[in-house]
Design a protein around this motif. Sequence first.
Motif, short mmCIF file in Angstrom:
data_model
loop_
_atom_site.label_atom_id
_atom_site.label_comp_id
_atom_site.label_asym_id
_atom_site.label_seq_id
_atom_site.Cartn_x
_atom_site.Cartn_y
_atom_site.Cartn_z
N SER A 1 106.61 43.47 25.81
CA SER A 1 105.56 43.29 24.80
C SER A 1 105.28 41.83 24.49
O SER A 1 104.33 41.51 23.78
CB SER A 1 105.95 44.02 23.50
OG SER A 1 107.03 43.35 22.85
N ALA B 1 102.04 41.44 19.04
CA ALA B 1 102.18 42.67 19.84
C ALA B 1 103.62 43.15 19.83
O ALA B 1 103.89 44.36 19.76
CB ALA B 1 101.70 42.43 21.27
N SER B 2 104.56 42.22 19.90
CA SER B 2 105.97 42.60 19.85
C SER B 2 106.33 43.17 18.49
O SER B 2 107.11 44.14 18.41
CB SER B 2 106.86 41.39 20.15
OG SER B 2 106.75 41.01 21.49
N THR C 1 105.10 46.69 18.43
CA THR C 1 105.97 47.52 19.27
C THR C 1 107.28 47.83 18.55
O THR C 1 107.74 48.98 18.53
CB THR C 1 106.25 46.81 20.61
OG1 THR C 1 105.01 46.61 21.29
CG2 THR C 1 107.20 47.61 21.48
#
Length: 200
Positions: A30, A99-100, A103
Amino acid sequence: MNYTFEYRSLSETLYDALVDDAFYITMEGSVSGTPGQRREAMRRYYDFSMQEARKYGRLVTPDGRAFGAAIWTRPVYGDLAGQMSNEKKTFIRDHMGAASLETYKRITASMARQTATVVPPAGWYLSIVGIAPPFQGQGLGETLVRPVLDRTDDYGVHTYLETFTPRNMRFYERLGFQEAGSFDEPVTRARYWVMVRQPS
């Protein structure tokens, strides 16, 4: 953004030890950037997790040798739980990216809902344990996990863990953990097992 390591050697050890774990594979995937940047982001993640354990739980490392580490979280509630969560999410956003963080939030929310169905509250959580590949199979893992198990036995409280790696379950069983359930985690697209150990 710059990052100051406190456990550089151990973070590299954990990266090598957990390279096949679906959770960490997904988290690394990610992160945007080159493969080297993604690896460095994960090393920062492990380093932060060790700092977090020192602050909110227990970090067990070998004396004088960087062959592995065990990262525990003790039960935290209220404002302290909120502070811990906010610090982790801020770290991920700042050092791994938005994005991480998304996630991470999706995976941990899914796992928390599922794990809560088979684990009673107020236990100590073994969030990470890793041994460098050259040192695996030598009985060193128990030296990292046993100190907290002895303490929780004295306290009369249970411990638990989640693993995406079924071959590790025999090791945990030798320490008194028993399988409490298994679940499919949708973000990683992988199955994980929950194990619980009652105090002896």
